[in-house]
Design a protein around this motif. Structure first.
Motif, PDB file in Angstrom:
ATOM      1  N   VAL A  74      78.693  93.218  -2.763  1.00 15.49           N
ATOM      2  CA  VAL A  74      79.415  92.123  -3.402  1.00 15.49           C
ATOM      3  C   VAL A  74      79.320  90.924  -2.469  1.00 15.49           C
ATOM      4  CG1 VAL A  74      81.651  91.322  -4.247  1.00 15.49           C
ATOM      5  CG2 VAL A  74      80.967  93.712  -4.606  1.00 15.49           C
ATOM      6  N   VAL A  75      78.995  89.768  -3.061  1.00 10.55           N
ATOM      7  CA  VAL A  75      78.782  88.549  -2.273  1.00 10.55           C
ATOM      8  C   VAL A  75      79.702  87.438  -2.780  1.00 10.55           C
ATOM      9  CG1 VAL A  75      77.096  86.815  -1.545  1.00 10.55           C
ATOM     10  CG2 VAL A  75      76.358  89.175  -1.916  1.00 10.55           C
ATOM     11  N   ARG A  76      80.247  86.704  -1.832  1.00  3.41           N
ATOM     12  CA  ARG A  76      81.071  85.529  -2.151  1.00  3.41           C
ATOM     13  C   ARG A  76      80.327  84.297  -1.657  1.00  3.41           C
ATOM     14  NH1 ARG A  76      87.162  84.411  -2.271  1.00  3.41           N
ATOM     15  NH2 ARG A  76      87.351  82.262  -1.562  1.00  3.41           N
ATOM     16  N   TYR A  77      80.011  83.387  -2.587  1.00  2.00           N
ATOM     17  CA  TYR A  77      79.338  82.121  -2.279  1.00  2.00           C
ATOM     18  C   TYR A  77      80.365  81.005  -2.363  1.00  2.00           C
ATOM     19  CZ  TYR A  77      75.058  84.749  -3.265  1.00  2.00           C
ATOM     20  OH  TYR A  77      74.045  85.678  -3.271  1.00  2.00           O
ATOM     21  N   GLU A  78      80.670  80.410  -1.220  1.00  2.00           N
ATOM     22  CA  GLU A  78      81.614  79.297  -1.179  1.00  2.00           C
ATOM     23  C   GLU A  78      80.913  78.021  -1.664  1.00  2.00           C
ATOM     24  OE1 GLU A  78      84.788  79.593  -0.291  1.00  2.00           O
ATOM     25  OE2 GLU A  78      84.694  81.644   0.476  1.00  2.00           O
ATOM     26  N   PRO A  79      81.681  77.028  -2.142  1.00  3.14           N
ATOM     27  CA  PRO A  79      81.059  75.747  -2.473  1.00  3.14           C
ATOM     28  C   PRO A  79      80.281  75.215  -1.263  1.00  3.14           C
ATOM     29  CG  PRO A  79      83.318  75.811  -3.267  1.00  3.14           C
ATOM     30  CD  PRO A  79      83.112  77.043  -2.414  1.00  3.14           C
ATOM     31  N   GLY A  80      79.070  74.726  -1.500  1.00  2.21           N
ATOM     32  CA  GLY A  80      78.241  74.196  -0.424  1.00  2.21           C
ATOM     33  C   GLY A  80      77.572  75.251   0.430  1.00  2.21           C
ATOM     34  N   VAL A  81      77.421  76.478  -0.098  1.00  2.75           N
ATOM     35  CA  VAL A  81      76.778  77.560   0.666  1.00  2.75           C
ATOM     36  C   VAL A  81      75.429  77.092   1.207  1.00  2.75           C
ATOM     37  CG1 VAL A  81      75.781  78.609  -1.430  1.00  2.75           C
ATOM     38  CG2 VAL A  81      76.081  79.994   0.639  1.00  2.75           C
ATOM     39  N   THR A  82      75.141  77.470   2.451  1.00  2.00           N
ATOM     40  CA  THR A  82      73.866  77.123   3.082  1.00  2.00           C
ATOM     41  C   THR A  82      72.720  77.723   2.267  1.00  2.00           C
ATOM     42  OG1 THR A  82      74.919  77.090   5.252  1.00  2.00           O
ATOM     43  CG2 THR A  82      72.519  77.318   5.214  1.00  2.00           C
ATOM     44  N   PRO A  83      71.696  76.930   1.940  1.00  2.00           N
ATOM     45  CA  PRO A  83      70.586  77.426   1.117  1.00  2.00           C
ATOM     46  C   PRO A  83      69.794  78.536   1.805  1.00  2.00           C
ATOM     47  CG  PRO A  83      70.508  75.026   1.313  1.00  2.00           C
ATOM     48  CD  PRO A  83      71.545  75.509   2.273  1.00  2.00           C
ATOM     49  N   ARG A  84      69.246  79.424   0.986  1.00  2.00           N
ATOM     50  CA  ARG A  84      68.330  80.470   1.460  1.00  2.00           C
ATOM     51  C   ARG A  84      67.354  80.795   0.327  1.00  2.00           C
ATOM     52  NH1 ARG A  84      68.968  86.562   1.507  1.00  2.00           N
ATOM     53  NH2 ARG A  84      67.097  87.246   2.579  1.00  2.00           N
TER      54      ARG A  84
END
Length: 158
Positions: A74-84
């Motif tokens: 399970v992954v949580r992506y915050e606003p402005g997550v660093t691109p990958r």
């Protein structure tokens, strides 16, 4: 990290009776980049999986995928997550649990919201959260052969 996932894992006792092996808040938290948090719920080192032992699959050391098995996280992506921008040698099943997010596929954006599901088939992609709330996604990644197109092999990258 603010990822609070209850993990319940079943198994068998010595007599073959079904039991609960683990019932806990996921402790296996990590962050590989800014504004990104994940919890490995389970992984297997083979496919089909071997359910005979009671070893904790979340404690296995795995990367994004397992080349011979599966990973459930399970992954949580915050606003402005660093691109990958990346590609994996896997077929990925994803369910958006909460929030919304954009999937960038080589410049084509697909907007996903709570309840949407995705089948990710070895394409180059990136997760972009331009919103004001976190997005939580559950992923099951199953080992797959690399994609072949136009006489070339599109290997995992990123």
């Amino acid at each position: 990290m603010s990822l609070n996932i209850r993990r319940v894992v079943t198994g068998h006792d010595e007599d073959g009776k079904a039991i609960v092996l683990i019932d806990e808040i996921c402790k296996n938290l990590r962050s590989g980049r800014e504004r990104h948090h994940s919890c490995a719920i389970w992984s297997t080192g083979s496919f089909p999986a071997d359910n005979s032992n009671n070893d904790d699959g979340a404690l296995r050391v795995v990367g994004s995928t397992d080349p011979a098995g599966s990973v459930f996280r399970v992954v949580r992506y915050e606003p402005g997550v660093t691109p990958r921008n990346h590609r994996t040698d896997s077929i990925d099943y994803a369910v958006v649990i909460s929030g919304e997010i954009d999937l960038d596929l080589d410049g084509t954006m697909v907007h996903l919201t709570q309840g949407d599901v995705l089948v990710q088939r070895g394409t180059v992609h990136n997760w972009v959260n331009l919103g004001s709330e976190p997005c939580v996604i559950a992923f099951a990644l199953i080992a797959a052969e690399p994609v072949k197109r136009g006489g070339s092999v599109l290997h995992a990258m990123g």
